[in-house]
Design a protein around this motif. Structure first.
Motif, PDB file in Angstrom:
ATOM      1  N   SER A  96      -5.742  -9.317   1.854  1.00  7.74           N
ATOM      2  CA  SER A  96      -6.388  -8.875   3.088  1.00  7.74           C
ATOM      3  C   SER A  96      -5.464  -9.097   4.284  1.00  7.74           C
ATOM      4  CB  SER A  96      -7.725  -9.619   3.219  1.00  7.74           C
ATOM      5  OG  SER A  96      -7.989  -9.939   4.531  1.00  7.74           O
ATOM      6  N   ARG A  97      -4.722 -10.215   4.287  1.00 12.31           N
ATOM      7  CA  ARG A  97      -3.771 -10.468   5.376  1.00 12.31           C
ATOM      8  C   ARG A  97      -2.638  -9.434   5.352  1.00 12.31           C
ATOM      9  NH1 ARG A  97      -4.798 -16.367   4.864  1.00 12.31           N
ATOM     10  NH2 ARG A  97      -3.389 -16.384   3.105  1.00 12.31           N
ATOM     11  N   LEU A  98      -2.197  -9.072   4.132  1.00  9.58           N
ATOM     12  CA  LEU A  98      -1.143  -8.048   4.023  1.00  9.58           C
ATOM     13  C   LEU A  98      -1.666  -6.696   4.496  1.00  9.58           C
ATOM     14  CD1 LEU A  98       0.354  -9.079   0.574  1.00  9.58           C
ATOM     15  CD2 LEU A  98       1.679  -8.894   2.658  1.00  9.58           C
ATOM     16  N   ASP A  99      -2.908  -6.366   4.091  1.00  6.04           N
ATOM     17  CA  ASP A  99      -3.519  -5.085   4.502  1.00  6.04           C
ATOM     18  C   ASP A  99      -3.644  -5.009   6.015  1.00  6.04           C
ATOM     19  OD1 ASP A  99      -3.830  -4.176   1.966  1.00  6.04           O
ATOM     20  OD2 ASP A  99      -5.949  -4.714   1.767  1.00  6.04           O
ATOM     21  N   ASN A 100      -4.031  -6.128   6.627  1.00  2.00           N
ATOM     22  CA  ASN A 100      -4.267  -6.128   8.075  1.00  2.00           C
ATOM     23  C   ASN A 100      -3.023  -6.454   8.889  1.00  2.00           C
ATOM     24  OD1 ASN A 100      -6.974  -5.558   7.652  1.00  2.00           O
ATOM     25  ND2 ASN A 100      -7.438  -7.729   7.323  1.00  2.00           N
ATOM     26  N   LYS A 101      -1.877  -6.458   8.203  1.00  2.00           N
ATOM     27  CA  LYS A 101      -0.574  -6.723   8.843  1.00  2.00           C
ATOM     28  C   LYS A 101      -0.572  -8.072   9.585  1.00  2.00           C
ATOM     29  CE  LYS A 101       0.793  -2.126   8.464  1.00  2.00           C
ATOM     30  NZ  LYS A 101       0.271  -1.974   7.127  1.00  2.00           N
ATOM     31  N   GLN A 102      -1.304  -9.055   9.004  1.00  2.00           N
ATOM     32  CA  GLN A 102      -1.336 -10.381   9.640  1.00  2.00           C
ATOM     33  C   GLN A 102      -0.251 -11.304   9.090  1.00  2.00           C
ATOM     34  OE1 GLN A 102      -5.325 -11.305   8.626  1.00  2.00           O
ATOM     35  NE2 GLN A 102      -6.168 -10.697  10.584  1.00  2.00           N
ATOM     36  N   VAL A 103       0.482 -10.800   8.093  1.00  2.00           N
ATOM     37  CA  VAL A 103       1.530 -11.643   7.522  1.00  2.00           C
ATOM     38  C   VAL A 103       2.810 -11.412   8.316  1.00  2.00           C
ATOM     39  CG1 VAL A 103       2.892 -12.100   5.456  1.00  2.00           C
ATOM     40  CG2 VAL A 103       0.496 -11.468   5.241  1.00  2.00           C
ATOM     41  N   LYS A 104       3.376 -12.535   8.780  1.00  2.00           N
ATOM     42  CA  LYS A 104       4.610 -12.397   9.538  1.00  2.00           C
ATOM     43  C   LYS A 104       5.777 -12.539   8.564  1.00  2.00           C
ATOM     44  CE  LYS A 104       6.797 -14.153  13.696  1.00  2.00           C
ATOM     45  NZ  LYS A 104       7.932 -13.380  13.287  1.00  2.00           N
ATOM     46  N   PHE A 105       6.641 -11.552   8.547  1.00  4.58           N
ATOM     47  CA  PHE A 105       7.794 -11.609   7.647  1.00  4.58           C
ATOM     48  C   PHE A 105       8.999 -12.162   8.403  1.00  4.58           C
ATOM     49  CE2 PHE A 105       5.034  -8.927   5.318  1.00  4.58           C
ATOM     50  CZ  PHE A 105       5.383  -9.070   3.989  1.00  4.58           C
ATOM     51  N   ASN A 106       9.535 -13.258   7.884  1.00  6.17           N
ATOM     52  CA  ASN A 106      10.727 -13.846   8.502  1.00  6.17           C
ATOM     53  C   ASN A 106      11.973 -13.326   7.799  1.00  6.17           C
ATOM     54  OD1 ASN A 106       9.520 -15.536  10.469  1.00  6.17           O
ATOM     55  ND2 ASN A 106       8.849 -16.877   8.791  1.00  6.17           N
ATOM     56  N   ILE A 107      12.405 -12.160   8.240  1.00  7.78           N
ATOM     57  CA  ILE A 107      13.538 -11.505   7.568  1.00  7.78           C
ATOM     58  C   ILE A 107      14.854 -12.176   7.979  1.00  7.78           C
ATOM     59  CG2 ILE A 107      14.755  -9.298   7.214  1.00  7.78           C
ATOM     60  CD1 ILE A 107      11.889  -9.152   6.175  1.00  7.78           C
ATOM     61  N   ARG A 108      15.583 -12.587   6.949  1.00  8.62           N
ATOM     62  CA  ARG A 108      16.890 -13.217   7.192  1.00  8.62           C
ATOM     63  C   ARG A 108      17.896 -12.684   6.186  1.00  8.62           C
ATOM     64  NH1 ARG A 108      16.678 -18.736   5.913  1.00  8.62           N
ATOM     65  NH2 ARG A 108      14.478 -19.024   5.465  1.00  8.62           N
ATOM     66  N   THR A 109      19.168 -12.936   6.429  1.00 12.76           N
ATOM     67  CA  THR A 109      20.164 -12.568   5.425  1.00 12.76           C
ATOM     68  C   THR A 109      20.197 -13.682   4.382  1.00 12.76           C
ATOM     69  OG1 THR A 109      21.384 -11.416   7.118  1.00 12.76           O
ATOM     70  CG2 THR A 109      22.577 -11.901   5.088  1.00 12.76           C
ATOM     71  N   VAL A 110      19.946 -13.293   3.142  1.00  5.51           N
ATOM     72  CA  VAL A 110      19.740 -14.289   2.090  1.00  5.51           C
ATOM     73  C   VAL A 110      20.627 -13.962   0.890  1.00  5.51           C
ATOM     74  CG1 VAL A 110      18.008 -15.087   0.414  1.00  5.51           C
ATOM     75  CG2 VAL A 110      17.322 -14.652   2.772  1.00  5.51           C
ATOM     76  N   ASN A 111      21.137 -15.004   0.245  1.00  8.08           N
ATOM     77  CA  ASN A 111      21.860 -14.807  -1.003  1.00  8.08           C
ATOM     78  C   ASN A 111      20.830 -14.654  -2.129  1.00  8.08           C
ATOM     79  OD1 ASN A 111      23.436 -14.863  -3.261  1.00  8.08           O
ATOM     80  ND2 ASN A 111      24.342 -16.887  -2.872  1.00  8.08           N
TER      81      ASN A 111
END
Ligand code: ADP
Length: 257
Positions: A96-111
């Motif tokens: 439900s959080r994903l559907d409602n765009k309530q999830v904050k994505f912490n995009i980083r450069t990752v190995n």
């Protein structure tokens, strides 16, 4: 199709033109059907453990409480069902959080190679319990992608634990990472029960399971791959499966470079 039209004229009865508005409601109807099916599924999934809890509690109250050994085994069942309900509610909240765009994505450069290696390492203990051999293969030590590492770890966890869950004792599981100009690919290949061809795309749907009883028995909610798909799509990535029934399954995660 819903439609409406208006007639225009300078004077009464003198039509100059007609405007016709047509609206295709197929998608709307499909969404409504999906929503109804989802609510019915949730109700069913919650009612099943609740029915078990209720009947075991009643039997305990009716006298089974007096027999210690029996009482303990009944309480274990109740405890197990409560755990299942908790897992289900957690997955539902997550979706439900994903559907409602309530999830904050912490995009980083990752190995990603390191992230996959760590996920494999964390699941070794579960594979070992089933005497399974799980190996990670990579030609290079570093493959950098822009992702939210926690979320991708969650996807990897789900896919790796499925590989363990749906493979027999002493099975072999191989996890690969590779790249070409466009994509970085992670493959989790098991030697388990496999998935029939007709179900290959459906396993990413909410509550879709090839074998409901088997999945429940293993503590599955039927939502793990649906969550994984949502997360991959948020990363503009892809997740798909190939499989041969009775031989094994490979789940492939693809990240755009
Ligand atoms: P579950 O909680 O039931 O495991 P998932 O969403 O993770 O739910 O997976 C959906 C269904 O896809 C499972 O119930 C199972 O039927 C099938 N599945 C997933 N991974 C595998 C696998 N590695 N091998 C065989 N079947 C699998």
């Amino acid at each position: 199709i819903n439609g409406c039209f208006a007639v225009y004229g300078r004077e009464k009865g003198e039509a100059e033109g007609v405007i016709l508005v047509l609206q295709d409601v197929t998608e709307q109807k499909e969404l409504e059907e999906m929503r109804k099916e989802f609510v019915a599924n949730v109700s069913h999934e919650l009612r099943t453990p609740l029915t078990t809890v209720k009947s075991y509690t009643e039997t305990l109250l009716d006298g089974a409480l007096e027999e210690k050994e029996l009482a303990v085994s009944f309480l274990q069942v109740i405890n197990h069902e409560a755990d299942r309900m908790t897992a289900l509610v957690q997955d539902l909240l997550e979706l439900s959080r994903l559907d409602n765009k309530q999830v904050k994505f912490n995009i980083r450069t990752v190995n990603l190679a390191q992230l996959v290696a760590e996920s494999v390492q964390q699941h070794q203990i579960h594979a070992l319990k089933k005497h399974q051999t799980m190996k990670f293969h990579s030609n290079v030590e570093e493959i950098f992608v822009s992702v939210d590492p926690d979320r991708i770890h969650q996807v990897l966890s789900n896919v790796i634990s499925n590989a363990i869950k749906y493979s027999p004792e002493e099975a072999r599981i191989d996890v690969y990472i590779s790249q070409d100009e466009e994509w970085v690919r992670v493959g989790v290949k098991d030697t388990g029960i496999g998935i029939p061809q007709k179900d290959l795309t459906r396993i990413f749907e909410r509550f879709y399971r090839v074998d409901k009883a088997r999945s429940r028995e293993m503590g599955g909610t039927g939502l793990g791959l649906a969550i994984a798909k949502e997360i991959m799509e948020h990363h503009k990535g892809r997740i798909w499966a190939k499989s041969e029934q009775g031989k094994g399954t490979t789940i492939i995660l693809e990240f755009c470079k």
